[in-house]
Design a protein around this motif. Structure first.
Motif, mmCIF file in Angstrom:
data_model
loop_
_atom_site.group_PDB
_atom_site.id
_atom_site.type_symbol
_atom_site.label_atom_id
_atom_site.label_comp_id
_atom_site.label_asym_id
_atom_site.label_seq_id
_atom_site.Cartn_x
_atom_site.Cartn_y
_atom_site.Cartn_z
ATOM 1 N N ASP A 112 0.839 -1.195 0.000
ATOM 2 C CA ASP A 112 0.000 0.000 0.000
ATOM 3 C C ASP A 112 0.876 1.247 0.000
ATOM 4 O O ASP A 112 1.866 1.327 0.735
ATOM 5 N N GLY A 113 0.468 2.214 -0.784
ATOM 6 C CA GLY A 113 1.237 3.454 -0.846
ATOM 7 C C GLY A 113 2.189 3.504 -2.015
ATOM 8 O O GLY A 113 2.771 4.542 -2.290
ATOM 9 N N TYR A 114 2.347 2.396 -2.707
ATOM 10 C CA TYR A 114 3.203 2.352 -3.888
ATOM 11 C C TYR A 114 2.373 2.021 -5.135
ATOM 12 O O TYR A 114 1.411 1.251 -5.061
ATOM 13 N N THR A 115 2.790 2.576 -6.229
ATOM 14 C CA THR A 115 2.256 2.153 -7.518
ATOM 15 C C THR A 115 3.325 1.313 -8.201
ATOM 16 O O THR A 115 4.468 1.773 -8.356
ATOM 17 N N PHE A 116 2.958 0.094 -8.541
ATOM 18 C CA PHE A 116 3.890 -0.731 -9.309
ATOM 19 C C PHE A 116 3.907 -0.225 -10.747
ATOM 20 O O PHE A 116 2.856 -0.060 -11.360
ATOM 21 N N VAL A 117 5.086 0.014 -11.274
ATOM 22 C CA VAL A 117 5.184 0.594 -12.624
ATOM 23 C C VAL A 117 5.460 -0.495 -13.654
ATOM 24 O O VAL A 117 4.702 -0.694 -14.600
ATOM 25 N N THR B 99 6.612 3.466 -7.698
ATOM 26 C CA THR B 99 6.570 4.887 -7.363
ATOM 27 C C THR B 99 5.918 5.053 -6.002
ATOM 28 O O THR B 99 4.828 4.502 -5.762
ATOM 29 N N LEU B 100 6.586 5.775 -5.120
ATOM 30 C CA LEU B 100 5.997 6.074 -3.819
ATOM 31 C C LEU B 100 4.945 7.156 -4.045
ATOM 32 O O LEU B 100 5.265 8.271 -4.478
ATOM 33 N N GLU B 101 3.699 6.799 -3.794
ATOM 34 C CA GLU B 101 2.591 7.663 -4.216
ATOM 35 C C GLU B 101 2.586 9.022 -3.516
ATOM 36 O O GLU B 101 2.152 10.027 -4.084
ATOM 37 N N SER B 102 3.049 9.067 -2.287
ATOM 38 C CA SER B 102 2.947 10.322 -1.533
ATOM 39 C C SER B 102 3.844 11.430 -2.079
ATOM 40 O O SER B 102 3.561 12.610 -1.887
ATOM 41 N N ILE C 121 27.511 0.313 0.518
ATOM 42 C CA ILE C 121 27.622 -1.144 0.338
ATOM 43 C C ILE C 121 27.854 -1.729 1.734
ATOM 44 O O ILE C 121 28.799 -1.325 2.423
ATOM 45 N N PHE C 122 26.995 -2.673 2.140
ATOM 46 C CA PHE C 122 27.001 -3.042 3.562
ATOM 47 C C PHE C 122 26.384 -4.422 3.769
ATOM 48 O O PHE C 122 25.740 -4.984 2.880
ATOM 49 N N GLY C 123 26.567 -4.946 4.959
ATOM 50 C CA GLY C 123 25.943 -6.197 5.343
ATOM 51 C C GLY C 123 24.430 -6.027 5.471
ATOM 52 O O GLY C 123 23.938 -4.976 5.894
ATOM 53 N N THR C 124 23.711 -7.069 5.107
ATOM 54 C CA THR C 124 22.267 -7.009 4.942
ATOM 55 C C THR C 124 21.520 -6.356 6.108
ATOM 56 O O THR C 124 20.591 -5.566 5.890
ATOM 57 N N GLU C 125 21.924 -6.656 7.322
ATOM 58 C CA GLU C 125 21.106 -6.228 8.458
ATOM 59 C C GLU C 125 21.115 -4.728 8.709
ATOM 60 O O GLU C 125 20.332 -4.226 9.504
ATOM 61 N N HIS C 126 21.977 -3.999 8.026
ATOM 62 C CA HIS C 126 22.072 -2.559 8.276
ATOM 63 C C HIS C 126 21.163 -1.726 7.374
ATOM 64 O O HIS C 126 21.195 -0.494 7.439
ATOM 65 N N LEU C 127 20.365 -2.373 6.568
ATOM 66 C CA LEU C 127 19.520 -1.628 5.628
ATOM 67 C C LEU C 127 18.640 -0.572 6.327
ATOM 68 O O LEU C 127 18.567 0.560 5.838
ATOM 69 N N PRO C 128 17.969 -0.889 7.429
ATOM 70 C CA PRO C 128 17.108 0.140 8.039
ATOM 71 C C PRO C 128 17.868 1.420 8.386
ATOM 72 O O PRO C 128 17.376 2.528 8.135
ATOM 73 N N MET C 129 19.043 1.276 8.949
ATOM 74 C CA MET C 129 19.827 2.466 9.317
ATOM 75 C C MET C 129 20.229 3.262 8.076
ATOM 76 O O MET C 129 20.129 4.489 8.046
ATOM 77 N N ILE C 130 20.647 2.557 7.043
ATOM 78 C CA ILE C 130 21.101 3.245 5.827
ATOM 79 C C ILE C 130 19.959 4.020 5.185
ATOM 80 O O ILE C 130 20.130 5.175 4.771
ATOM 81 N N VAL C 131 18.801 3.390 5.084
ATOM 82 C CA VAL C 131 17.652 4.067 4.459
ATOM 83 C C VAL C 131 17.309 5.331 5.245
ATOM 84 O O VAL C 131 17.073 6.403 4.667
ATOM 85 N N ALA C 132 17.308 5.222 6.554
ATOM 86 C CA ALA C 132 16.967 6.385 7.385
ATOM 87 C C ALA C 132 17.979 7.511 7.210
ATOM 88 O O ALA C 132 17.612 8.694 7.135
ATOM 89 N N ILE D 56 11.524 1.970 3.076
ATOM 90 C CA ILE D 56 11.672 3.187 2.272
ATOM 91 C C ILE D 56 10.494 4.123 2.516
ATOM 92 O O ILE D 56 10.650 5.328 2.683
ATOM 93 N N GLN D 57 9.323 3.545 2.584
ATOM 94 C CA GLN D 57 8.136 4.373 2.837
ATOM 95 C C GLN D 57 8.217 5.034 4.214
ATOM 96 O O GLN D 57 7.876 6.207 4.376
ATOM 97 N N LYS D 58 8.687 4.280 5.177
ATOM 98 C CA LYS D 58 8.776 4.812 6.534
ATOM 99 C C LYS D 58 9.703 6.024 6.598
ATOM 100 O O LYS D 58 9.408 7.018 7.267
ATOM 101 N N SER D 59 10.812 5.964 5.888
ATOM 102 C CA SER D 59 11.790 7.050 5.970
ATOM 103 C C SER D 59 11.529 8.180 4.973
ATOM 104 O O SER D 59 11.788 9.340 5.270
ATOM 105 N N TYR D 60 11.066 7.834 3.791
ATOM 106 C CA TYR D 60 10.889 8.861 2.759
ATOM 107 C C TYR D 60 9.449 9.349 2.636
ATOM 108 O O TYR D 60 9.193 10.392 2.044
ATOM 109 N N GLY D 61 8.504 8.569 3.180
ATOM 110 C CA GLY D 61 7.086 8.852 2.904
ATOM 111 C C GLY D 61 6.623 10.220 3.344
ATOM 112 O O GLY D 61 5.742 10.816 2.712
ATOM 113 N N ALA D 62 7.209 10.741 4.405
ATOM 114 C CA ALA D 62 6.732 12.032 4.926
ATOM 115 C C ALA D 62 7.317 13.222 4.176
ATOM 116 O O ALA D 62 6.874 14.362 4.374
#
Lengths: 462, 440
Positions: free
Chosen positions: A33-38, A48-51, A135-146, A247-253
């Motif tokens: 929800d919140g994304y349009t699949f292109v 596309t993040l709809e917001s 470029i990083f180990g998988t578990e760090h994705l949340p921190m990087i996105v933020a 991505i939505q959590k960090s960029y959506g606003a």
């Protein structure tokens, strides 16, 4: 050589358009929800993040527990004007000086947070785009996105940061000027383009680097750094649905740009005669640079131009290896069809061997171009050039960062599906098409020729 | 703090996973005298090949300095069975590449190809290494090419600074002491094809030839091709076992003047006396990274980020896989910033030497080194390079699995002890190459 936090040097970017050819089936696109699949092309799915219009490209690749996260802003030195040349690049440097929630003072800026975990992070600026990647180990994705989302609109951008960073960038400029090759390329671009902003080098003119104000840089940031002018690319060992949520959590606003992103509308007037430049500096050996106007990377003729280029100058069986390098006239001819968003240049660089003359080498290069225009190329030459391109594409699947880097250039060119479609188009090129593009684009009247003439150290410049 | 703790978990987790994998997944065999390592990865279609043997410039000894490089340059200029264009056509028709290069101590081969073309590429590597044509015509062309490359290197401030530094810190006869560009240029016209043939006959053989293949590999088929290509090959020499550099009486402050340069390259350092496999090495490496690796290194953090004096500055250990190497800081400065830059660099160096690294710095750098090491192994190129260098350094592939443990076991006291034991800022050599004000 890749330098830290650098604009992509021209020579380093010569061969960037070598998109990956893997056409393996992608996983079914994630629904969220919140994304349009292109669309999905190859293994890449676009959302596309709809917001706010943020473009998201996902390419799951689970061969190693590593992810490359990349944000490409569709702003480069083509968006600069006199007085602000180099601003895109200087701003890129300042993007590492801290944002509201992640900065050196809090001990959690990009370097402080990522170095200890063995993650690498960097950025590059070029004519059509600016990209930031980790470029990083998988578990760090949340921190990087933020962290990336925070600096999209939360950059501190302080004058106290600009001052020392300006001299850092100026030394980067000075290092580039040390190279006869880079100096010659700058001069050729400046002569070949009189109206279009490809006229100036991405690092900018020295005086602009020194004098551009923090207010101008802020204006640049506030004009171009918005989600609807950016593409997030994620390559590696991740789960699509969870990643879309992150991505939505960090960029959506973040809101869309308050004003439409300015588009470059300046077109280079048709060139109606040959242009020449000469660079004289202390040095050892001369260089001949030969540039011709070619269309944008998305143009249908581009694959045929790339094959023409390879047949002319790539490898021991190329025309120029046999007639120039193998005759001890050059230390190695380099070819480069610059694959850009707007009509660009095809370059031949011919560093002279001891005893060779500019005149003689230039004459041979032009003769060989003429031979293709009049006599065409063989099917075997096409086959070898296509094979090399396809193999290069496979080689670029070796690691998440290489994949992300190749996608980055196609985003900059204006169509990320080139990442897949370019090789497919190349397979269909015929000898007649190569001859046709040679005749259409490789004419003296649309050429710019540059000579680097080395001066004997200590002698007066002529 | 949360990030640091997370990092430790990450690094430990990766290390644990890897330790069960690398050594056990490497298929290492001796085939026709060649030390072969084959390592499968998840990449599709791609195979990276790397190999090396001791036939670098240092092995010219008292003979003509240009011979090792000329020999390496002639490897891909045709064989006794086919000319260079026929070889190139075979490779180019499938998009494969084979490159030979000669360094100070090693002659190396690197290749990339699609999985289906591995037999072709192995066959050609064997043919080029074993049966180069070494014709008079190609020899003259190689000499001209080499002369051009040498002259071109005279235009590079980095190259000039590096050359002067190596000649200042390594004693004559040491394998890391390079011939000067002028010496190469003087030697080149005197080089003979007979010398090249003799060098090839003596040094190109399986004695210490290691070949690594990584990627989408079919090990039994590859082993069969290697056997077919290399059976009957003889010769080669062992890695050299040189005595440590005894130092030189070179000036400790040198300027290589180059006109029209807008940026000056600086190298400051000394012979380390250490090989990569020496007990103190990793401790000094961690300390060196704290001073000058990446943006969190002290040098970048202060001299670049705070003072804005340079685009790039860093410190590292180098040239120590096969012999005792060196420790160096490299940087670039505008001519107008040179003096200030050197003052700041020495200040940070002296502070680091006197006070050492902190516990926090050591902890962070250990996780950084382990993390970047693991990320580097995620490509075929990175894995092939790591396997090959591990052998050159005298280890087995199991060393790659043990690396995280070695790094994690280091203490702050060991790091600071190694700095004090092996370095001395007062005795370091400074080289500046470029348009240095007041010099000519």
């Amino acid at each position: 050589m890749k330098l830290p936090r650098s604009l992509s040097a021209f020579l380093a970017c010569l061969f960037l358009l070598g998109p990956v050819a893997a056409l393996r089936a992608a996983d079914a696109p994630a629904k969220f929800d919140g994304y349009t699949f292109v669309k999905t092309v190859g293994a890449v799915s676009e959302y596309t993040l709809e917001s706010n219009g943020l473009t998201v490209l996902l390419l799951p690749e689970h061969s190693a527990p590593v992810i490359t996260f990349q944000v490409t802003y569709r702003v480069g030195s083509r968006n600069e004007v006199t007085g602000t040349t180099g601003a895109t690049h200087l701003l890129e440097h300042l993007m590492f000086k801290g944002s509201v929630n992640y900065n050196k003072e809090k001990q959690n800026g990009f370097d402080q947070a990522l170095d200890p975990i063995g993650a690498s992070n960097n950025a590059t600026t070029y004519l059509d785009r600016t990209n930031y990647y980790e470029i990083f180990g998988t578990e760090h994705l949340p921190m990087i996105v933020a962290m990336e989302a925070d600096r999209m609109r939360g950059l501190l951008l302080r004058e106290s940061d600009r001052q020392p960073e300006m001299t850092v960038v100026r030394n980067e400029f000075e290092r580039g000027e040390n190279s006869p090759f880079q100096a010659l390329i700058k001069e050729i671009f400046a002569a070949a383009y009189v109206a279009h902003p490809y006229h100036h080098n991405t690092i900018g003119w020295r005086s602009d680097i020194e004098k551009v104000s923090i207010e101008k840089l802020r204006e640049f940031y506030d004009t171009f750094y918005w989600p609807d002018n950016a593409t997030v690319t994620v390559v590696g060992d991740f789960q699509p649905t969870a990643t879309l949520a992150l991505i939505q959590k960090s960029y959506g606003a973040i809101t869309r740009a308050p004003k439409p992103i300015p588009q470059v509308y300046t077109e280079e007037p048709e060139q109606s005669g040959p242009r020449r430049v000469v660079v004289k500096r202390a040095g050892q050996l001369g260089v001949v640079g030969l540039a011709h106007k070619i269309p944008a990377a998305t143009h249908a003729d581009f694959p045929a131009i790339a094959l023409f280029s390879a047949i002319l100058a790539d490898g021991k069986n190329s025309r120029l290896y046999k007639t120039i390098t193998d005759q001890s006239l050059s230390t190695g001819v380099q070819n480069a069809p610059f694959a850009m968003h707007d009509p660009s240049l095809h370059f031949l660089f011919i560093p002279l061997a001891p005893g060779a003359t500019h005149d003689a080498v230039e004459k041979i290069a032009l003769e060989q171009i003429e031979k293709i225009k009049t006599g065409g190329v063989t099917a075997a030459e096409i086959q070898a050039a296509v094979a090399k391109s396809l193999a290069d594409s496979a080689f670029q699947r070796d690691g998440t960062s290489a994949i992300a880097a190749a996608i980055n250039e196609t985003i900059a060119a204006g169509d990320w599906t080139l990442y897949y479609n370019y090789d497919e188009a190349m397979k269909k090129v015929t000898p007649a098409e190569v001859q046709r593009v040679a005749q259409k684009y490789f004419n003296v009247d649309q050429s710019t020729t540059g000579w680097f003439i080395p001066l004997v150290p200590g002698a007066a410049k002529k | 703090m949360k990030a640091i703790l997370t990092a430790l978990v990450f690094a430990a987790g990766l290390a644990g996973a890897a330790s069960a994998q690398i050594a056990t997944r490497v298929q290492r065999t001796t085939i026709a005298g060649v030390d072969v390592m084959i390592y499968p990865t998840g990449v599709k279609d791609v195979v990276t090949i790397k190999g090396s043997l001791p036939a670098g410039d240092a092995l010219a000894g008292d003979g003509n300095a240009a011979i090792p490089s000329l020999t390496g340059m002639l490897l891909d200029q045709g064989t006794t069975k086919q000319d260079k264009f026929a070889i190139a056509e075979k490779l180019e028709s499938v998009g494969a590449s084979i490159n030979f290069s000669v360094g100070q101590q090693l002659s190396e081969v690197s290749a990339k190809c699609l999985a289906k073309d591995v037999p072709l590429v192995i066959g050609l590597i064997a043919e080029q290494l074993r049966h180069p044509a070494l014709t008079a015509e190609e020899f003259e062309k190689a000499k001209a090419q080499f002369a051009g490359q040498l002259q071109r290197s005279l235009e590079s401030t980095d190259a000039r600074a590096g050359e002067a530094f190596a000649r200042a810190v390594y004693s004559p006869g040491h394998p890391n002491r390079v011939a000067s560009t002028e010496e190469y240029l003087a030697a080149l016209p005197k080089a003979t094809l007979a010398e090249v043939k003799a060098f090839h006959a003596k040094y190109y053989g399986p004695a210490r030839f290691t070949l690594v293949l990584v990627g989408d590999v079919d090990a039994p088929a590859i082993q069969k091709e290697i056997s077919a290509g290399f059976t009957g090959w003889t010769g080669g020499v062992d890695y050299p076992h040189p005595a440590k550099s005894t130092g030189t009486d070179a000036a400790r402050d040198q300027t290589v003047f180059m006109a029209d340069k807008t940026s000056i390259s600086v190298t400051l350092g000394q012979a380390s006396g250490l090989r990569y496999s020496d007990p103190d090495y990793q401790a000094l490496r961690v300390g060196t990274a704290i001073l000058g690796s990446g943006f969190t290194g002290r040098l970048m953090g202060q001299v670049r980020d705070v003072e804005g004096l340079t685009y790039g500055i860093g410190s590292r250990l180098a040239n120590d896989s096969l012999a005792d190497g060196d420790w160096r800081i490299t940087a670039t400065f505008a001519p107008s910033k040179l003096d200030q830059g050197l003052v700041s660099t020495r200040r940070e160096l002296n502070k680091w030497f006197a006070q050492g690294a902190t516990d926090k710095e050591v902890a962070n750098r250990k996780t950084n080194l382990i993390g970047t090491f693991k990320v580097g192994l995620a490509t075929t190129d990175g894995m092939a390079g790591s396997l090959l260098t591990s052998v050159q350094r005298g280890f087995t592939p199991a060393w790659l699995d043990d690396y995280p443990r070695q790094i994690n076991s280091l203490t702050t006291a060991q790091v600071n002890g190694a700095i004090k034991k092996h370095l001395d800022p007062e005795k370091m050599v400074l080289v500046k190459a470029g348009t240095v004000t007041g010099a000519k």
